[in-house]
Scaffold this active site. Structure first.
Site, PDB file in Angstrom:
ATOM      1  CB  ALA A 130      10.930 -43.425 -19.965  1.00 11.27           C
ATOM      2  CD  GLN A 135      10.456 -45.911 -15.796  1.00  8.05           C
ATOM      3  OE1 GLN A 135      11.417 -45.180 -16.060  1.00  8.05           O
ATOM      4  NE2 GLN A 135      10.595 -47.211 -15.559  1.00  8.05           N
ATOM      5  CB  VAL A 136       3.626 -45.288 -18.951  1.00  8.34           C
ATOM      6  CG1 VAL A 136       2.316 -46.065 -19.018  1.00  8.34           C
ATOM      7  CG2 VAL A 136       3.363 -43.809 -18.720  1.00  8.34           C
ATOM      8  CE  LYS A 150       1.459 -39.725 -15.371  1.00 11.22           C
ATOM      9  NZ  LYS A 150       1.287 -38.466 -16.147  1.00 11.22           N
ATOM     10  CG  ASP A 282       2.848 -31.680 -22.168  1.00  6.66           C
ATOM     11  OD1 ASP A 282       3.548 -31.226 -23.100  1.00  6.66           O
ATOM     12  OD2 ASP A 282       3.281 -32.514 -21.350  1.00  6.66           O
TER      13      ASP A 282
END
Length: 434
Positions: A130, A135-136, A150, A282
């Protein structure tokens, strides 16, 4: 199972979110002041206590969005925090409070036209991870392929917009106070890139493009997109098996393994940048996976940043000259890449040259030990000592995401702590003979 009014969803309302952050700032700020006093007295090297870190994780995990992304960035700095505190903050990388399965199923049905049970042979109700925007969940397609799904948090678009409004007000106020402090162009760049992450259709396209960018490197793995099960707020990718970087490091890998992964991280950053003009912006440790077959899996493609040809070409030429240890006109190249300089040339050149000297240590030595690396500390000290002058050297707005990526890479390499011939790795990046 939680109710429809899921208390794990990010709080709504600009002032509600600002109020929570203000309360957190007071709590953590007091802790930082106490830590500073202890430092002056010769003790407590850590910036935060474990208790303050738990407060950060609790509040930022609840807020999600941009606030949580800030916490993820803080968790990566090995020079500011003790390992114990970093371990607490690392939960922000993929262990935020999860929304209920009822909410997950609702989003899936709204986006794909049917509930998870009708679209997948299996769909785990408990999330694999999450994070800040969604969240996955692990699932299995009808053809037997394992996938990662996701699902975006309901209302996170409004929450993110409110965070940007609050931050934008701060930037605007500071910019009005001093022209030298005007960060509006950089804030706009960061804001625009962050808001684009809300569109998972765009992320699917970026993932496919990034896979092409690293296709020449078989040691890097980008999961394939399952377009039939993807939409604006749902993204389905092939499931990669392995340990995320943050979970792999506690297994105490050998230096040989650490060097292998460190090399892969450098390739994952610079190969797509130089070959296709894009970069993964990221780079927190939860977005990289050490796979059982030795490959490095890359995750989360919402923040892939694409650059102007001028920016890429000039940086490539600068790195090539640096690796050849040939002289370069650093001020002219800085202006060429988009910097504006409001200092005397000699003064500006001295400042920028020192930045490159600090950052380039692993590129000059045939044996470099990242376990004792002081690049981040020395860079921070250099900027602190010369802050008024650095305010007169302004990078182009697109450099914000480049610095976010390369700065994150440096922090990850410091966390891995491998020793070896990193000069050869950077020569590999520039396609120069070792």
């Amino acid at each position: 199972m939680a109710s429809d009014s899921d208390d794990k969803l990010p709080p709504q309302g600009r002032f509600n979110r600002l109020r929570k952050l203000a309360g957190l700032s007071m709590q953590v700020g007091t802790d930082v002041l106490k830590s500073g006093a202890k430092r002056l007295a010769g003790g407590a090297p850590d910036l935060l206590s474990k208790e303050a870190a738990e407060k950060l994780v609790s509040t930022l995990g609840e807020l999600k969005g941009a606030a949580m992304k800030l916490g993820q960035a803080v968790s990566m700095d090995p020079d500011l925090l003790t390992p114990e505190v970093r371990q607490v903050l690392a939960r922000l990388q993929n262990q935020a409070p999860a929304m209920s399965y009822a909410q997950v199923a609702r989003v899936v049905e709204e986006e794909l036209g049917a509930p998870p049970e009708a679209l997948f042979r299996e769909f785990s109700q408990a999330p694999l991870a999450a994070a800040s925007l969604g969240q996955v969940h692990r699932a299995v397609l009808e053809d037997g392929r394992a996938v990662a799904v996701k699902v975006q948090y309901p209302g996170i678009d409004a929450s993110l917009a409110h965070d940007m409004e609050n931050l934008g007000l701060v930037v605007k106020t500071v910019s009005k106070a001093s022209r030298l402090m005007d960060g509006s162009a950089y804030f706009q760049e960061f804001r625009d890139e962050l808001l684009l992450e809300l569109d998972y259709r765009r992320e699917a396209s970026l993932a496919e493009g990034f896979a092409r960018s690293v296709a020449s490197r078989p040691e890097l793995c980008v999961p394939g997109v399952i377009a039939s099960h993807s939409a604006k707020r749902v993204l389905t990718l092939e499931l990669l098996e392995g340990l995320t970087l943050k979970d792999w490091l506690p297994t105490e890998p050998s230096n040989e393994e650490r060097f292998r992964v460190a090399r892969q991280l450098i390739l994952a950053t610079y190969v797509p940048f130089f070959s296709a003009g894009e970069i993964h912006a990221d780079p927190h440790p939860g977005n990289f996976m050490v796979m059982p077959d030795g490959r490095l899996g890359l995750l989360d493609f919402g923040s892939i940043k694409r650059f102007s040809p001028r920016f890429v070409e000039t940086n490539q030429r600068m790195l090539s000259l640096t690796m050849r240890m040939e002289p370069l006109d650093i001020l002219a190249m800085s202006r060429e890449v988009g910097f504006t300089v409001e200092l005397p040339d000699a003064e500006a050149e001295e400042l920028i040259a020192e930045v490159l000297r600090i950052a380039g240590r692993p590129m000059r030595l045939p044996d470099y030990d990242y376990a004792t690396c002081e690049i981040n500390r020395d860079m921070r000290n250099h900027f602190s000592r010369n802050a008024p002058r650095f305010l007169r050297i302004k990078p182009p707005a697109e450099a914000v995401m480049f610095f976010r990526s390369t700065g994150g890479l440096a922090q990850n390499l410091r966390l891995i702590g491998a020793r070896g011939d990193f000069r050869a790795v950077f020569l590999e990046v520039t396609d120069l003979p070792t």
